[in-house]
Design an enzyme around this catalytic site. Structure first.
Site, short mmCIF file in Angstrom:
data_model
loop_
_atom_site.label_atom_id
_atom_site.label_comp_id
_atom_site.label_asym_id
_atom_site.label_seq_id
_atom_site.Cartn_x
_atom_site.Cartn_y
_atom_site.Cartn_z
N ASP A 115 8.95 -8.47 10.79
CA ASP A 115 9.63 -7.58 9.84
C ASP A 115 10.33 -6.44 10.59
O ASP A 115 10.22 -5.28 10.21
CB ASP A 115 8.64 -7.02 8.83
N VAL A 136 1.32 5.13 1.95
CA VAL A 136 1.14 5.81 3.23
C VAL A 136 1.07 7.31 2.96
O VAL A 136 1.93 7.88 2.28
CB VAL A 136 2.29 5.49 4.20
N GLY A 153 0.79 -1.22 0.00
CA GLY A 153 0.00 0.00 0.00
C GLY A 153 0.82 1.26 0.00
O GLY A 153 2.05 1.24 -0.06
#
Length: 898
Positions: free
Chosen positions: A205, A96, A94
């Site tokens: 992550d 931001v 996506g």
């Protein structure tokens, strides 16, 4: 692993990576990714990946999966109440945006994350899962979820705190932080990761760009970002999780753990590994396998190579900054030191000094976090953080074997001056004692002399008393013996001063677990003070309280109670019922009753003591801290776990303030907090507290002290309960040596007939039950009950039901349920009489219900299980093994009654 299997792993990983990209970006991604180890195009690999992508597209059509959302003709400028201002980032799933709230009277800035147009259905579903995961997390160092919804074009979005700042590596290099400052920031990262793990979330992550640091008026603030590929541990119906064929392969290769590369199970140890990589980079400017390039080569290094030690990774010209380091930051450590000495040093002044700083403990800590085998790493982010704290405090760390030489070196590092003094102890003690006595003889009255002597003694023995320094080895016993003999012989003509010296020495002996010598000194001090000032004198009352607590520690409750009753009567008559000295006696009396299991009698003593001490001495006084800890002990044994934790935390805050972060007093409270949070079902957090307490006790008291034994026992029980919860037999193997070691320490210190010995024998019986060895469980539990009888434990003491319940369960396992029923009934009766509101009553109810089920008394068993389940719901954490055991017994009852 065969070559064909390696190729399939790589093929699968590339497919998962590229399938999530928009169609327009797949060609270029295939060009970049499908290459040989030498960097040449790998046409065969590309063709195989493309075939999988084509098959995936046909499968989505066949199974009628919803197509990815399509962007509107006009770009989106608003989602929900948020006006999109500027795009600040873009990733695989996506975009931001910095956004401003536009629907109300107040202003708010947020980071809005919006699924990219054209993202696959699986990627969009993973994004929704991220939103659900963030909703679980509430921690000051984790970006908060503010809002979420669906954009006008059908794409899901979420709004989080807008976090300004730099990636943690950039921040540390820009500000030229020292090793100590970097470790301080890193501890905040560990705490945030631990908070996620408490909510059963593995980040997967962790890397510098997901750990932001910003300057605030209160100092640097760490914020953990991006839970886009986080994983939930266990099942949670409220939070859907996307599981793909290679879900564990979603990762950033440079920070991935071996199990992510090899498709092994993902656990919290995966994040511990990534923390190790991040710490490696923070301290050296390099990642562990920075010498290899290409995803395939990096993954092979992660699986096969041992990382270079930190101290060997520092180049001669100082640590090289990472690629993101701004050009205006000096690359050479020596240049940074020359430009801004002191706090502005970039890790260290020269490469050689930096190597020396990293060599040893930090080498071991990081390599332990980076172990290939998850079970060989730190067991939690909290454990890694605790080891770093121990390192910064100069204490022995878990990452290194606790040899005598190593522990001695840590002690010397912490107390260089003290070690020098000890080396010439014979001269210094005699000289200092002579000076103190001459000064005391010049005083005008006995009280001044006592005060001066006490001050002198405190200074002289400051590196011996663990409560005051938190860092003295038990080998100080020899110095203490010499000091005691010299001073007592020199004070024969000054009884007030002699009493003060004996009282202080007696407390120090008690703190070191040398109870016989401590008791003799405390009794002498009490007799002298009562003779000189009367039984109601404040010093005499203090001696009575100290002696009584020493006796309580040895389970000599009747003797302790008699001393306290007499002292309370004398003190109330001489000083009044609310005097601080009387309140301290009330606190000691209450604790003595708590240890006997007489909670209703103890409560008024402890409540009154706390109120009087707060009124007379204030909320910040150390005696008030002791009163909070005593209230915590009562509440814990009554089963009021949340209130107990709050009381212990108040005590812990005051102990940190008065004694420092590594004091034995603090260790005791941390150990108790561990018990409380474990009983609430939070095993991860409990283990962190236990390990921190154990580290303090071993460094402070040594390896043969009752507090050390207690912490070992608690850690062993934690492993036992986790094994029951997770079905992990390996944890039972880790529990047994801890409990055996604890039992040996208690026997060596107290003999074979002490309450602690009985309690630990019962723990070993419960461990045998967990192993499925009913005969061994019966043997241990019968031995525990015999030890209770020999030690004179009261019939209604709350410790007795442990071996009774264990014995009953062992007999049931051996097919002797009818023999078990009366034993389990008695265990339940003791629980109900001694602690009527305690959740452990459910334990006894559940065990008795199984025995009744096996002898055919189904109706009574049904009632017991119903009441047990209701009590568990009210008092035990959701993930406690007791809940699982009770469910299993319910299933047994159902099966038998059909």
């Amino acid at each position: 692993m065969t070559d064909s299997m390696n190729r399939w792993r790589r093929l699968e990983a590339l497919f998962e990576e590229i399938a999530d990209l928009p169609e327009a970006e797949r060609e270029s991604a295939l060009d970049r990714a499908c290459r040989t180890p030498d960097g040449d195009p790998d046409d065969a690999l590309r063709a195989e990946v493309q075939a999988l992508l084509d098959a995936d597209a046909r499968a989505e059509t066949f199974f009628h999966l919803p197509p990815p959302p399509r962007p509107l003709a006009e770009p989106i400028d608003r989602v929900g109440p948020w006006q999109l201002i500027e795009r600040v980032g873009r990733g695989g799933m996506g975009e931001v945006w910095r956004a401003e709230r536009a629907d109300g009277p107040y202003e708010q800035t947020a980071a809005v994350k919006l699924v990219r147009a054209g993202l696959s259905a699986k990627g969009a579903a993973r994004f929704v899962a991220e939103r659900q995961i963030l909703a679980r997390l509430d921690h000051p160092s984790i970006a908060r979820l503010l809002d979420g919804g669906v954009a006008p074009d059908g794409r899901p979005w979420l709004a989080m705190d807008f976090v300004e700042g730099d990636p943690i590596t950039d921040y540390c290099d820009r500000h030229r932080l020292t090793v100590e400052a970097r470790l301080g920031l890193f501890q905040h990262v560990c705490e945030a990761v631990q908070a996620a793990h408490r909510n059963l979330v593995v980040h997967r992550d962790l890397k510098p760009s997901n750990v932001m640091v910003a300057d605030t008026p209160d100092g640097p603030r760490v914020t953990l970002l991006d839970f886009g590929i986080a994983k939930l541990l266990g099942e949670d119906e409220a939070t859907p999780h996307v599981v793909t064929a290679a879900d564990q392969r979603v990762m950033t290769p440079q920070y991935a753990a071996p199990e992510q590369v090899s498709d092994a199970p993902i656990t919290t140890a995966t994040d511990v590994y990534a923390l190790g990589v991040l710490l490696y980079e923070l301290l050296t400017g390099r990642r562990p396998f920075a010498h290899v390039e290409g995803r395939h080569a990096i993954e092979r290094a992660i699986l096969e190579e041992t990382p270079t030690r930190l101290s060997e990774a520092v180049a001669d010209d100082g640590p090289a900054p990472p690629p993101s380091l701004p050009s205006d930051v000096p690359a050479r450590a020596a240049e940074a030191h020359a430009a801004t000495p002191g706090p502005g040093v970039l890790r260290s002044s020269t490469a050689e000094k930096l190597r020396r700083r990293l060599r040893g403990d930090l080498d071991r800590i990081v390599l332990k976090a980076l172990r290939k085998e998850p079970e060989q790493r730190y067991e939690s982010a909290a454990a890694l953080c605790a080891d770093l704290r121990r390192h910064l405090a100069g204490l022995p760390v878990d990452a290194r074997p606790s040899t005598v030489g190593y522990r001695a070196s840590r002690f010397v590092r912490r107390h260089r001056t003290g070690v020098t003094v000890t080396a010439v102890a014979a001269v210094v003690v005699l000289a200092a004692a002579g000076i103190a006595l001459r000064e005391a003889s010049r005083a005008n009255d006995e009280r001044d002399r006592a005060v001066q002597a006490t001050v002198f003694l405190t200074d002289l023995l400051g590196d011996v008393d663990p409560d005051e320094t938190g860092g003295r080895e038990v080998s100080a016993e020899a110095l203490l013996d010499r000091t005691s003999a010299r001073l007592r012989s020199g004070l024969q003509g000054d009884p007030w001063t002699r009493a003060a010296v004996e009282a202080s020495l007696g407390k120090v002996y008690g703190n070191l677990g040398l109870f016989d010598r401590g008791e003799a000194l405390q009794r002498d001090a009490l007799t002298l003070r009562q003779t000189l000032g009367g039984p109601g004198h404040p010093d005499a009352l203090q001696s009575a309280a100290d002696l009584a607590m020493l006796l309580t520690q040895q389970s000599r409750y009747d003797e302790s109670e008699q001393i306290l009753d007499e002292a309370l009567a004398s003190g109330t008559e001489a000083l009044g019922p609310s005097a601080p000295a009387v309140a301290i006696l009330r606190r000691a009396a209450g604790l003595n009753l708590v240890h006997q299991g007489r909670f209703e009698e103890a409560e008024p003593h402890l409540v009154r003591a706390l109120a009087d001490l707060r009124q007379s001495l204030g909320d910040g006084d150390i005696e008030t801290a002791h009163a909070h800890a005593a209230i915590g002990a009562l509440l814990r044994r009554q089963g009021h776990l949340v209130r107990a934790e709050a009381a212990y935390r108040r005590a812990a805050a005051l102990y940190r303030s008065h004694y420092g972060p590594e004091s034995a007093r603090l260790g005791s409270v941390l150990n108790e907090i561990g018990v409380v949070v474990k009983n609430q079902g939070d095993y991860v957090r409990a283990e962190g507290y236990y390990r921190e307490a154990l580290g303090i006790f071993e460094a402070t008291y040594g390896e043969t002290h009752p507090e050390t034994a207690l912490a070992l026992s608690n850690l062993g029980l934690l492993y036992k309960d986790r094994a029951l919860l997770n079905g992990d037999a390996a944890l039972l193997d880790r529990a047994e040596p801890l409990l055996i070691r604890s039992l040996d320490i208690f026997r060596r210190l107290h003999g074979d007939t002490h309450l602690r010995v009985a309690h630990t024998e019962a723990h070993l019986g419960l461990l045998a039950l967990a192993r499925g060895d009913a005969a061994d469980a019966e043997r241990w539990c019968r031995r525990s009950l015999a030890t209770h009888d020999s030690s004179g434990t009261p019939a209604l003491h709350t410790a007795r039901p442990y071996p009774m319940t264990g014995l009953g369960e062992a007999l049931v396992r051996e097919g002797r349920a009818a023999e078990a029923v009366p034993i389990l009934r008695e265990a339940l009766r003791i629980r109900q009489v001694s602690t009527p509101g305690h959740w452990r009553i459910a334990e006894a109810q559940s065990a008795l219900a199984e025995a009744l089920t096996r002898v055919g008394q189904h109706e009574e068993a049904e009632g017991l299980l119903t009441r047990a389940e209701a009590r568990i719901q009210d008092g035990v954490g959701e993930f406690g093994p007791l809940r699982l055991q009770t469910r299993a017994r319910r299933a047994l009852l159902t099966a038998r009654s059909r």
